[in-house]
Structures are given as C-alpha cells and as structure tokens.
Design a protein around this motif. Structure first.
Motif, PDB file in Angstrom:
ATOM      1  N   GLU A   1     -24.679 125.870   2.163  1.00 34.98           N
ATOM      2  CA  GLU A   1     -24.530 126.403   3.367  1.00 34.98           C
ATOM      3  C   GLU A   1     -23.925 125.206   4.209  1.00 34.98           C
ATOM      4  OE1 GLU A   1     -27.139 128.671   6.895  1.00 34.98           O
ATOM      5  OE2 GLU A   1     -28.163 127.465   5.130  1.00 34.98           O
ATOM      6  N   ALA A   2     -24.224 123.921   3.907  1.00 37.61           N
ATOM      7  CA  ALA A   2     -23.491 123.146   4.799  1.00 37.61           C
ATOM      8  C   ALA A   2     -21.972 123.001   4.436  1.00 37.61           C
ATOM      9  CB  ALA A   2     -24.220 121.605   4.666  1.00 37.61           C
ATOM     10  N   SER A   3     -21.783 122.952   3.063  1.00 43.74           N
ATOM     11  CA  SER A   3     -20.412 122.663   2.482  1.00 43.74           C
ATOM     12  C   SER A   3     -19.460 124.035   2.381  1.00 43.74           C
ATOM     13  CB  SER A   3     -20.313 122.001   1.099  1.00 43.74           C
ATOM     14  OG  SER A   3     -21.022 123.136   0.315  1.00 43.74           O
ATOM     15  N   LYS A   4     -20.195 125.103   2.548  1.00 47.38           N
ATOM     16  CA  LYS A   4     -19.500 126.393   2.373  1.00 47.38           C
ATOM     17  C   LYS A   4     -19.103 126.677   0.814  1.00 47.38           C
ATOM     18  CE  LYS A   4     -20.559 127.025   6.649  1.00 47.38           C
ATOM     19  NZ  LYS A   4     -21.553 127.824   7.090  1.00 47.38           N
ATOM     20  N   ASP A   5     -19.717 125.896   0.031  1.00 51.38           N
ATOM     21  CA  ASP A   5     -19.276 125.944  -1.373  1.00 51.38           C
ATOM     22  C   ASP A   5     -20.310 126.108  -2.286  1.00 51.38           C
ATOM     23  OD1 ASP A   5     -18.126 125.417  -3.773  1.00 51.38           O
ATOM     24  OD2 ASP A   5     -17.608 123.302  -3.501  1.00 51.38           O
ATOM     25  N   THR A   6     -20.657 127.308  -3.066  1.00 51.67           N
ATOM     26  CA  THR A   6     -21.650 127.790  -3.865  1.00 51.67           C
ATOM     27  C   THR A   6     -21.523 126.985  -5.357  1.00 51.67           C
ATOM     28  OG1 THR A   6     -20.641 129.719  -4.617  1.00 51.67           O
ATOM     29  CG2 THR A   6     -22.106 129.595  -2.391  1.00 51.67           C
ATOM     30  N   SER A   7     -20.509 126.551  -5.704  1.00 50.16           N
ATOM     31  CA  SER A   7     -20.208 126.072  -7.022  1.00 50.16           C
ATOM     32  C   SER A   7     -21.265 125.566  -7.709  1.00 50.16           C
ATOM     33  CB  SER A   7     -18.815 125.244  -7.209  1.00 50.16           C
ATOM     34  OG  SER A   7     -18.870 124.137  -6.640  1.00 50.16           O
ATOM     35  N   GLU A   8     -22.033 124.308  -6.987  1.00 47.68           N
ATOM     36  CA  GLU A   8     -22.966 123.557  -7.495  1.00 47.68           C
ATOM     37  C   GLU A   8     -24.518 124.515  -7.700  1.00 47.68           C
ATOM     38  OE1 GLU A   8     -25.806 119.654  -6.625  1.00 47.68           O
ATOM     39  OE2 GLU A   8     -24.255 120.291  -5.171  1.00 47.68           O
TER      40      GLU A   8
ATOM     41  N   LEU B   1     -21.265 136.303 -10.257  1.00 49.84           N
ATOM     42  CA  LEU B   1     -22.038 135.186  -9.941  1.00 49.84           C
ATOM     43  C   LEU B   1     -21.172 134.299  -8.842  1.00 49.84           C
ATOM     44  CD1 LEU B   1     -24.859 133.683  -9.932  1.00 49.84           C
ATOM     45  CD2 LEU B   1     -24.058 132.541 -12.088  1.00 49.84           C
ATOM     46  N   LYS B   2     -20.108 133.966  -9.575  1.00 47.93           N
ATOM     47  CA  LYS B   2     -19.118 133.175  -8.678  1.00 47.93           C
ATOM     48  C   LYS B   2     -18.762 133.619  -7.534  1.00 47.93           C
ATOM     49  CE  LYS B   2     -17.260 130.496 -12.829  1.00 47.93           C
ATOM     50  NZ  LYS B   2     -16.033 130.251 -13.599  1.00 47.93           N
ATOM     51  N   ALA B   3     -18.396 134.751  -7.405  1.00 51.64           N
ATOM     52  CA  ALA B   3     -18.062 135.542  -6.124  1.00 51.64           C
ATOM     53  C   ALA B   3     -19.269 135.966  -5.164  1.00 51.64           C
ATOM     54  CB  ALA B   3     -17.260 136.805  -6.702  1.00 51.64           C
ATOM     55  N   ALA B   4     -20.448 135.766  -5.634  1.00 56.58           N
ATOM     56  CA  ALA B   4     -21.797 136.303  -4.754  1.00 56.58           C
ATOM     57  C   ALA B   4     -21.652 135.477  -3.590  1.00 56.58           C
ATOM     58  CB  ALA B   4     -23.061 135.909  -5.611  1.00 56.58           C
ATOM     59  N   ASP B   5     -22.018 135.924  -2.305  1.00 57.42           N
ATOM     60  CA  ASP B   5     -22.207 134.970  -1.274  1.00 57.42           C
ATOM     61  C   ASP B   5     -23.587 134.408  -1.075  1.00 57.42           C
ATOM     62  OD1 ASP B   5     -24.202 136.967  -0.052  1.00 57.42           O
ATOM     63  OD2 ASP B   5     -22.314 138.337   0.464  1.00 57.42           O
ATOM     64  N   LEU B   6     -23.749 133.547  -0.157  1.00 52.79           N
ATOM     65  CA  LEU B   6     -25.006 132.574  -0.119  1.00 52.79           C
ATOM     66  C   LEU B   6     -26.029 133.341   0.116  1.00 52.79           C
ATOM     67  CD1 LEU B   6     -26.096 129.803  -0.636  1.00 52.79           C
ATOM     68  CD2 LEU B   6     -25.572 129.610   1.965  1.00 52.79           C
ATOM     69  N   ASP B   7     -26.035 134.537   1.009  1.00 57.95           N
ATOM     70  CA  ASP B   7     -27.203 135.301   1.236  1.00 57.95           C
ATOM     71  C   ASP B   7     -27.435 136.036   0.125  1.00 57.95           C
ATOM     72  OD1 ASP B   7     -27.320 134.543   3.955  1.00 57.95           O
ATOM     73  OD2 ASP B   7     -25.876 136.197   4.682  1.00 57.95           O
ATOM     74  N   SER B   8     -26.686 136.389  -0.954  1.00 54.50           N
ATOM     75  CA  SER B   8     -27.133 137.299  -2.067  1.00 54.50           C
ATOM     76  C   SER B   8     -27.869 136.373  -3.027  1.00 54.50           C
ATOM     77  CB  SER B   8     -25.891 138.074  -2.869  1.00 54.50           C
ATOM     78  OG  SER B   8     -25.278 138.738  -1.895  1.00 54.50           O
ATOM     79  N   LEU B   9     -27.274 135.237  -3.116  1.00 55.84           N
ATOM     80  CA  LEU B   9     -27.833 134.194  -4.207  1.00 55.84           C
ATOM     81  C   LEU B   9     -29.416 133.824  -3.620  1.00 55.84           C
ATOM     82  CD1 LEU B   9     -24.883 131.967  -4.653  1.00 55.84           C
ATOM     83  CD2 LEU B   9     -25.674 133.576  -6.208  1.00 55.84           C
ATOM     84  N   LYS B  10     -29.393 133.706  -2.347  1.00 55.07           N
ATOM     85  CA  LYS B  10     -30.817 133.484  -1.981  1.00 55.07           C
ATOM     86  C   LYS B  10     -31.747 134.673  -2.177  1.00 55.07           C
ATOM     87  CE  LYS B  10     -30.287 130.094   2.104  1.00 55.07           C
ATOM     88  NZ  LYS B  10     -30.359 130.129   3.595  1.00 55.07           N
ATOM     89  N   ALA B  11     -31.084 135.849  -1.916  1.00 52.57           N
ATOM     90  CA  ALA B  11     -32.232 137.140  -2.166  1.00 52.57           C
ATOM     91  C   ALA B  11     -32.470 137.121  -3.563  1.00 52.57           C
ATOM     92  CB  ALA B  11     -31.394 138.256  -1.836  1.00 52.57           C
ATOM     93  N   ALA B  12     -31.640 136.651  -4.580  1.00 55.58           N
ATOM     94  CA  ALA B  12     -32.076 136.719  -5.799  1.00 55.58           C
ATOM     95  C   ALA B  12     -32.705 135.688  -6.343  1.00 55.58           C
ATOM     96  CB  ALA B  12     -30.705 136.815  -6.812  1.00 55.58           C
ATOM     97  N   PHE B  13     -32.521 134.340  -5.973  1.00 58.87           N
ATOM     98  CA  PHE B  13     -33.177 133.093  -6.466  1.00 58.87           C
ATOM     99  C   PHE B  13     -33.898 132.478  -5.420  1.00 58.87           C
ATOM    100  CE2 PHE B  13     -29.933 134.161  -9.458  1.00 58.87           C
ATOM    101  CZ  PHE B  13     -30.480 134.014 -10.575  1.00 58.87           C
ATOM    102  N   GLY B  14     -33.803 132.603  -4.273  1.00 61.93           N
ATOM    103  CA  GLY B  14     -34.273 131.744  -3.173  1.00 61.93           C
ATOM    104  C   GLY B  14     -35.914 132.009  -2.993  1.00 61.93           C
ATOM    105  N   SER B  15     -36.590 131.136  -2.106  1.00 63.47           N
ATOM    106  CA  SER B  15     -37.764 131.097  -1.779  1.00 63.47           C
ATOM    107  C   SER B  15     -38.496 132.613  -1.718  1.00 63.47           C
ATOM    108  CB  SER B  15     -38.384 130.107  -0.912  1.00 63.47           C
ATOM    109  OG  SER B  15     -38.011 128.897  -1.495  1.00 63.47           O
ATOM    110  N   SER B  16     -37.906 132.961  -0.701  1.00 60.31           N
ATOM    111  CA  SER B  16     -38.120 134.454  -0.153  1.00 60.31           C
ATOM    112  C   SER B  16     -38.249 135.433  -1.263  1.00 60.31           C
ATOM    113  CB  SER B  16     -37.249 134.891   0.877  1.00 60.31           C
ATOM    114  OG  SER B  16     -36.047 135.148   0.383  1.00 60.31           O
TER     115      SER B  16
END
Length: 226
Positions: free
Chosen positions: A90-97, A162-177
């Motif tokens: 979120e801080a870097s606007k880069d989801t590659s890591e 996967l690479k094209a997915a936005d951060l919100d979608s990645l959170k929805a799939a793998f995040g704590s919520s």
C-alpha cells in the motif's frame, strides 16, 4: 470418554473458527482397515517395528517440511501487523513482493496437498478435507486473483491475473478479513505437529521420552482448534 461430533463442534467454537462439515469422526469412521487406523496396535514387537518404520519414511519428512513452509507463508499474510506485506504494498503502490509471497504460498500449499494425498493416516485425511473445504469456501475471492482449485485439492494459478490484481482484491483473498490464510496456516501447523509427534515417537524408540510426547499428542488431538 467417548468423543462426539457435538463435543468437537463446541471445541471448534472456542476460537471462533468453525469446524467444517468434514469432521474428524467422519474420517475415522471411514478408516476401517488396520492400515488406516489413527493409532494401530503396537503391542507386539513386529507390529511396532512396522508402525515406526511407516511413520519415519521419507514422505512423512516431506509432509512436515511442506506443512511448516505453508504455515510460515500463511502467517506472514496477516495485514493487521505493522510492516506487513500488505502495508508495504500500500505504501509503495507495488504489489510485486506480495504477489511473489502468494506464489510461494501456493507452491507450499500444493506440496502439502501432494503429501497429504499420499498419506493413509486418518488424521491427515481429515486435514486434507479441511484444506479442500477452505478453497471451496473462498473460491470467489481466490478466483478474482487467479487462484482456482483442482480436482485433487491442489490449486492452479494464473500468474497474469495474479500480477494484475489490485491490492483490495488481494486483501479480500488472502488478508486477515478473509480468514483463508489464517485457517490454512492453522491446519498446516497441525499437520506439521502431527508429523513431529510421529517422529518423536520414533526417535524416542517408545522409551519414556518418546511415549510422553506421543501420549500428550494423542490425548489432545481431538481438541482440534484448542
């Protein structure tokens, strides 16, 4: 004392993580042959040797390593932690890591499923069914980031999606919520614990130390979410 499905459901509710429809008792009831029983008879020296050799084979070690790796990957997807992979993205606007980490988790997941599929342990079959259920429960969110379930319980990954997915979608799939990573990590930890307990019994040669470890494990294994 006889363990019932109701008792196991009550145990599961303690942590707020619901036990899935694949109860351990169902798995145990289906395991009628001696080779599939959770704790085969080990009274005679011949059966003891066979049992210990079976537990200490290469597959058991591979399963332990795969499950430990999966548990570690999953635990690092807690977006509530300061400096988490999600916070960095979120801080870097880069989801590659973050994407690279998810790919690593997918690989560890498939290895764990592979070795669970090759196990005839009733407890491992239970864990296997739980992992498959989690994939089904979170299928929609996972599909949006390119993750789908195969028939054998493993996962397929579309890296472009996967690479094209936005951060919100990645959170929805793998995040704590989501709860997906938390559940997978917990079960993976239990799989590794089961493997370690088996190895401890072997390394202890069923002497005092080895038997204490094994007895402690089997006494508490029904308290699945405890």
């Amino acid at each position: 004392m006889r363990i019932t499905n109701q008792m196991m459901q009550q145990t599961a509710k303690k942590t707020g993580i619901p036990l899935q429809q694949n109860t351990l008792l169902d798995i145990l009831n289906k395991s009628s042959s001696p080779s599939n029983s959770l704790l085969p008879s080990v009274e005679s020296s011949g059966s003891t040797n066979t049992f210990l050799e079976k537990l200490n084979n290469k597959s058991n070690k591979q399963l332990k390593e795969a499950a430990e790796s999966l548990s570690d990957y999953a635990s690092r997807l807690d977006d509530d932690k300061e400096g988490s992979l999600f916070a960095k993205a979120e801080a870097s606007k880069d989801t590659s890591e973050l994407v690279a980490h998810i790919k690593g988790m997918a690989g560890a997941y498939n290895k764990t499923i592979k070795y669970l599929n090759g196990s005839d342990s009733a407890l491992d079959k239970f864990y296997q069914q739980e992992l498959k259920t989690y994939l089904s429960d979170h299928a929609d969110a996972l599909k949006k980031v390119g993750i789908t379930r195969n028939q054998d319980g493993s996962i397929s990954m579309d890296e472009n999606v996967l690479k094209a997915a936005d951060l919100d979608s990645l959170k929805a799939a793998f995040g704590s919520s989501s709860g997906f990573s938390e559940k997978v990590g917990y079960v993976a930890g239990r799989v590794a614990e089961n493997s370690r307990a088996s190895s401890a019994g072997i390394l202890g040669g069923y002497n005092s130390s080895g038997m204490d470890f094994w007895n402690s494990f089997t006494k508490n294994m029904y308290d699945f979410w405890g």
